[in-house]
Scaffold this motif. Sequence first.
Motif, mmCIF file in Angstrom:
data_model
loop_
_atom_site.group_PDB
_atom_site.id
_atom_site.type_symbol
_atom_site.label_atom_id
_atom_site.label_comp_id
_atom_site.label_asym_id
_atom_site.label_seq_id
_atom_site.Cartn_x
_atom_site.Cartn_y
_atom_site.Cartn_z
ATOM 1 N N PRO A 45 0.839 -1.200 0.000
ATOM 2 C CA PRO A 45 0.000 0.000 0.000
ATOM 3 C C PRO A 45 0.877 1.254 0.000
ATOM 4 C CG PRO A 45 -0.664 -1.518 1.737
ATOM 5 C CD PRO A 45 0.592 -2.044 1.147
ATOM 6 N N THR A 46 0.617 2.160 -0.915
ATOM 7 C CA THR A 46 1.416 3.378 -1.018
ATOM 8 C C THR A 46 0.518 4.600 -1.129
ATOM 9 O OG1 THR A 46 1.548 3.199 -3.420
ATOM 10 C CG2 THR A 46 3.351 2.230 -2.177
ATOM 11 N N VAL A 47 1.088 5.719 -0.729
ATOM 12 C CA VAL A 47 0.451 7.019 -0.911
ATOM 13 C C VAL A 47 1.462 7.888 -1.648
ATOM 14 C CG1 VAL A 47 -0.497 9.049 0.226
ATOM 15 C CG2 VAL A 47 -0.904 6.787 1.198
ATOM 16 N N VAL A 48 1.045 8.482 -2.745
ATOM 17 C CA VAL A 48 1.931 9.319 -3.555
ATOM 18 C C VAL A 48 1.495 10.771 -3.391
ATOM 19 C CG1 VAL A 48 2.781 9.784 -5.867
ATOM 20 C CG2 VAL A 48 2.280 7.444 -5.193
ATOM 21 N N ILE A 49 2.468 11.626 -3.082
ATOM 22 C CA ILE A 49 2.217 13.054 -2.905
ATOM 23 C C ILE A 49 2.950 13.789 -4.024
ATOM 24 C CG2 ILE A 49 2.456 14.999 -1.343
ATOM 25 C CD1 ILE A 49 2.915 12.714 0.830
ATOM 26 N N VAL A 50 2.224 14.542 -4.821
ATOM 27 C CA VAL A 50 2.815 15.322 -5.903
ATOM 28 C C VAL A 50 2.535 16.791 -5.610
ATOM 29 C CG1 VAL A 50 2.834 15.751 -8.381
ATOM 30 C CG2 VAL A 50 2.435 13.444 -7.531
ATOM 31 N N THR A 51 3.598 17.575 -5.608
ATOM 32 C CA THR A 51 3.432 19.011 -5.346
ATOM 33 C C THR A 51 4.001 19.813 -6.502
ATOM 34 O OG1 THR A 51 5.509 19.073 -4.138
ATOM 35 C CG2 THR A 51 3.521 18.750 -2.854
ATOM 36 N N GLU A 52 3.416 20.967 -6.713
ATOM 37 C CA GLU A 52 3.900 21.894 -7.723
ATOM 38 C C GLU A 52 4.451 23.107 -6.987
ATOM 39 O OE1 GLU A 52 2.259 24.379 -11.576
ATOM 40 O OE2 GLU A 52 0.994 22.891 -10.604
ATOM 41 N N ALA A 53 5.662 23.509 -7.360
ATOM 42 C CA ALA A 53 6.336 24.586 -6.632
ATOM 43 C C ALA A 53 6.592 25.801 -7.502
ATOM 44 C CB ALA A 53 7.638 24.060 -6.046
ATOM 45 N N TYR A 64 13.126 23.494 -0.064
ATOM 46 C CA TYR A 64 11.994 24.184 0.533
ATOM 47 C C TYR A 64 10.692 23.367 0.573
ATOM 48 C CZ TYR A 64 14.968 28.273 0.019
ATOM 49 O OH TYR A 64 16.008 29.157 0.093
ATOM 50 N N VAL A 65 10.589 22.345 -0.282
ATOM 51 C CA VAL A 65 9.337 21.582 -0.355
ATOM 52 C C VAL A 65 9.537 20.131 0.070
ATOM 53 C CG1 VAL A 65 7.461 20.826 -1.871
ATOM 54 C CG2 VAL A 65 8.461 23.079 -2.173
ATOM 55 N N THR A 66 10.450 19.432 -0.593
ATOM 56 C CA THR A 66 10.584 18.003 -0.378
ATOM 57 C C THR A 66 11.119 17.663 1.009
ATOM 58 O OG1 THR A 66 10.983 17.746 -2.750
ATOM 59 C CG2 THR A 66 11.526 15.882 -1.351
ATOM 60 N N ALA A 89 10.237 22.748 -10.380
ATOM 61 C CA ALA A 89 8.850 23.095 -10.103
ATOM 62 C C ALA A 89 7.978 21.930 -9.626
ATOM 63 C CB ALA A 89 8.193 23.756 -11.312
ATOM 64 N N PHE A 90 8.520 20.710 -9.520
ATOM 65 C CA PHE A 90 7.718 19.571 -9.089
ATOM 66 C C PHE A 90 8.451 18.739 -8.045
ATOM 67 C CE2 PHE A 90 5.859 20.402 -13.250
ATOM 68 C CZ PHE A 90 4.517 20.399 -12.919
ATOM 69 N N SER A 91 7.667 18.135 -7.176
ATOM 70 C CA SER A 91 8.189 17.230 -6.159
ATOM 71 C C SER A 91 7.251 16.030 -6.071
ATOM 72 C CB SER A 91 8.262 17.932 -4.804
ATOM 73 O OG SER A 91 8.558 17.014 -3.786
ATOM 74 N N ARG A 92 7.833 14.843 -5.940
ATOM 75 C CA ARG A 92 7.028 13.627 -5.822
ATOM 76 C C ARG A 92 7.567 12.818 -4.662
ATOM 77 N NH1 ARG A 92 7.156 8.214 -8.617
ATOM 78 N NH2 ARG A 92 4.992 7.508 -8.531
ATOM 79 N N LEU A 121 6.207 25.215 4.409
ATOM 80 C CA LEU A 121 6.292 25.268 2.945
ATOM 81 C C LEU A 121 6.187 26.708 2.454
ATOM 82 C CD1 LEU A 121 3.957 22.281 2.081
ATOM 83 C CD2 LEU A 121 6.437 22.285 2.190
ATOM 84 N N PRO A 122 6.763 26.975 1.274
ATOM 85 C CA PRO A 122 6.649 28.326 0.709
ATOM 86 C C PRO A 122 5.201 28.633 0.306
ATOM 87 C CG PRO A 122 7.878 26.878 -0.771
ATOM 88 C CD PRO A 122 7.604 26.099 0.453
ATOM 89 N N ALA A 123 4.898 29.876 0.228
ATOM 90 C CA ALA A 123 3.530 30.282 -0.128
ATOM 91 C C ALA A 123 3.195 29.819 -1.539
ATOM 92 C CB ALA A 123 3.417 31.810 -0.054
ATOM 93 N N GLY A 124 1.957 29.317 -1.711
ATOM 94 C CA GLY A 124 1.490 28.896 -3.016
ATOM 95 C C GLY A 124 1.837 27.464 -3.280
#
Length: 124
Positions: A45-53, A64-66, A89-92, A121-124
């Motif tokens: 079982p996994t959970v994947v988190i994708v963020t846009e920076a 700053y994000v990961t 601009a992306f983090s996974r 985390l940074p704003a936005g």
Amino acid sequence: MFQAIVGFSLRRRMFVLAAAAMLIGWGLTIARDIPIDLLPELRQPTVVIVTEAGTLAAEEVEQYVTQPMEMVLNGMPGVTRILSASSAAFSRITVSFQWGTDPFRNRQIVTERLAMARDRLPAG
């Protein structure tokens, strides 16, 4: 022995048909209640988190994000490993849990932990 079975079956056709119908009915009744998973889960079982920076470079996304998100996610119950990848601009982040854990509970735990990281985390 085989000839005796075939001879009996040919002489008593109605008995063989009735026995076959009873066996089919019994098999269908039993098959309805069998707790078998036809397609077992092949991955943990996994959970994947994708963020846009936004417009951050890969190093800034990592810093700053990961990393803040990884620090918050470490130490969760049932976690076997945390993998991350950062690009421009992306983090996974992939969080793998132990076998047999509830996927909905895993998502709930990750969501609660990510709420704790929101201030870092940074704003936005």
